[in-house]
Design an enzyme around this catalytic site. Structure first.
Site, PDB file in Angstrom:
ATOM      1  N   HIS A  17       0.839  -1.207   0.000  1.00 23.76           N
ATOM      2  CA  HIS A  17       0.000   0.000   0.000  1.00 23.76           C
ATOM      3  C   HIS A  17       0.878   1.263   0.000  1.00 23.76           C
ATOM      4  O   HIS A  17       0.634   2.212  -0.744  1.00 23.76           O
ATOM      5  CB  HIS A  17      -0.894   0.033   1.251  1.00 23.76           C
ATOM      6  CG  HIS A  17      -1.886  -1.089   1.342  1.00 23.76           C
ATOM      7  ND1 HIS A  17      -2.063  -1.848   2.488  1.00 23.76           N
ATOM      8  CD2 HIS A  17      -2.770  -1.584   0.432  1.00 23.76           C
ATOM      9  CE1 HIS A  17      -3.023  -2.738   2.280  1.00 23.76           C
ATOM     10  NE2 HIS A  17      -3.462  -2.614   1.040  1.00 23.76           N
ATOM     11  N   LYS A  41     -15.933  -7.236   5.384  1.00 23.27           N
ATOM     12  CA  LYS A  41     -14.757  -7.957   5.868  1.00 23.27           C
ATOM     13  C   LYS A  41     -14.600  -7.761   7.371  1.00 23.27           C
ATOM     14  O   LYS A  41     -14.801  -6.658   7.888  1.00 23.27           O
ATOM     15  CB  LYS A  41     -13.497  -7.414   5.187  1.00 23.27           C
ATOM     16  CG  LYS A  41     -13.371  -7.747   3.726  1.00 23.27           C
ATOM     17  CD  LYS A  41     -12.037  -7.225   3.200  1.00 23.27           C
ATOM     18  CE  LYS A  41     -11.921  -7.418   1.703  1.00 23.27           C
ATOM     19  NZ  LYS A  41     -10.724  -6.751   1.162  1.00 23.27           N
ATOM     20  N   ARG A  90      -2.100  -6.373  -8.150  1.00 27.29           N
ATOM     21  CA  ARG A  90      -1.059  -7.384  -7.932  1.00 27.29           C
ATOM     22  C   ARG A  90      -1.120  -8.475  -8.983  1.00 27.29           C
ATOM     23  O   ARG A  90      -0.104  -8.948  -9.469  1.00 27.29           O
ATOM     24  CB  ARG A  90      -1.245  -8.027  -6.541  1.00 27.29           C
ATOM     25  CG  ARG A  90      -0.898  -7.106  -5.410  1.00 27.29           C
ATOM     26  CD  ARG A  90      -1.491  -7.571  -4.106  1.00 27.29           C
ATOM     27  NE  ARG A  90      -2.945  -7.501  -4.163  1.00 27.29           N
ATOM     28  CZ  ARG A  90      -3.737  -7.625  -3.125  1.00 27.29           C
ATOM     29  NH1 ARG A  90      -3.226  -7.866  -1.928  1.00 27.29           N
ATOM     30  NH2 ARG A  90      -5.044  -7.534  -3.258  1.00 27.29           N
ATOM     31  N   SER A 127      -2.926  -7.947   3.118  1.00 25.39           N
ATOM     32  CA  SER A 127      -3.299  -7.702   4.525  1.00 25.39           C
ATOM     33  C   SER A 127      -3.792  -8.994   5.166  1.00 25.39           C
ATOM     34  O   SER A 127      -3.569  -9.220   6.361  1.00 25.39           O
ATOM     35  CB  SER A 127      -4.394  -6.638   4.600  1.00 25.39           C
ATOM     36  OG  SER A 127      -3.931  -5.409   4.105  1.00 25.39           O
TER      37      SER A 127
END
Ligand code: ADP
Length: 161
Positions: A17, A41, A90, A127
C-alpha cells in the site's frame, strides 16, 4: 490541484500500500488514503488505529491525508473533489475484480480509476496474510512500512476475539 483518493480496508496498511501511495505522488498533487467502514470484511484493527498507523507512516508528507468514510466510494471522491480513484494491482485476479468496479464507478460518475502495478517484491503481500501471521504471533515487520511497530496499534485482547 490534482487530487486522488486511495480507498481500501488497510487492515493493516502494508509495504505494498505504502509503495502505491508514494508512486501515486508523481501523478497527483494530493492523495487521500481513505478507509472504507462499510466493508463486510472482518477486521482486527479498529478504524481509529488504522488511521493512526497510516498517519504515522506519512507524518512528514503533507500531500498525503488519511480519513475514513462510509457509503459509496465515488460519493466520497465527489465530496472531496477528487477526480480519480487510485488502486494497486497485484495479479490478473485483482484486475478482473477492479475492472468491474471501475467501469461501474465511471458509469455512475465522471470519476476515473488509475491503477499502478505492484512492484514484483510486493506481489505476495496481502493484509490477509499479514493478519494470519499476526494472529499466530509471527513477525510481520518486513511486510509493514519501516518504523511501524504493529503492537502500537492493536487493542488489548485483539487476538482473542
Ligand atoms: P480492499 O479491501 O479494497 O481490497 P485493501 O486494503 O486490500 O482494500 O487494498 C487497497 C488497495 O491496495 C487495492 O487496490 C489493492 O489492490 C491494493 N493493494 C493491496 N496490497 C497490495 C500490494 N501488495 N501491492 C500493491 N497494491 C496492493
Amino acid at each position: 490541484m490534482r487530487r486522488a483518493i486511495f480507498p481500501g480496508s488497510f487492515d493493516p496498511f502494508t509495504v505494498g500500500h505504502e509503495d502505491i501511495v508514494l508512486r501515486g505522488l508523481d501523478l497527483f498533487d494530493e492523495i487521500i488514503v481513505c478507509i472504507g467502514t462499510n466493508s463486510s470484511k472482518r477486521s482486527i484493527f479498529t478504524v481509529e488505529n488504522r488511521i493512526k498507523m497510516i498517519r504515522d507512516v506519512f507524518k512528514s508528507n503533507s500531500r498525503i491525508l488519511v480519513e475514513s468514510y462510509s457509503g459509496l466510494t465515488v460519493e466520497f471522491a465527489k465530496e472531496k473533489e477528487a477526480k480519480c480513484i487510485l488502486r494497486g494491482l497485484r495479479t490478473s485476479a485483482d484486475f478482473e475484480y477492479e475492472r468491474a468496479i471501475a467501469q461501474v464507478n465511471k458509469k455512475m460518475t465522471e470519476i476515473d480509476s488509475v491503477f499502478l502495478l505492484t512492484k514484483p517484491e510486493h506481489t505476495p503481500v496481502t493484509s490477509t496474510i499479514v493478519r494470519d501471521i499476526l494472529l499466530h504471533n509471527g513477525d510481520v515487520s518486513s511486510f509493514l512500512p519501516a518504523g511501524i511497530n504493529v503492537l502500537d496499534y492493536v487493542d488489548d485482547g485483539w487476538n482473542t476475539k
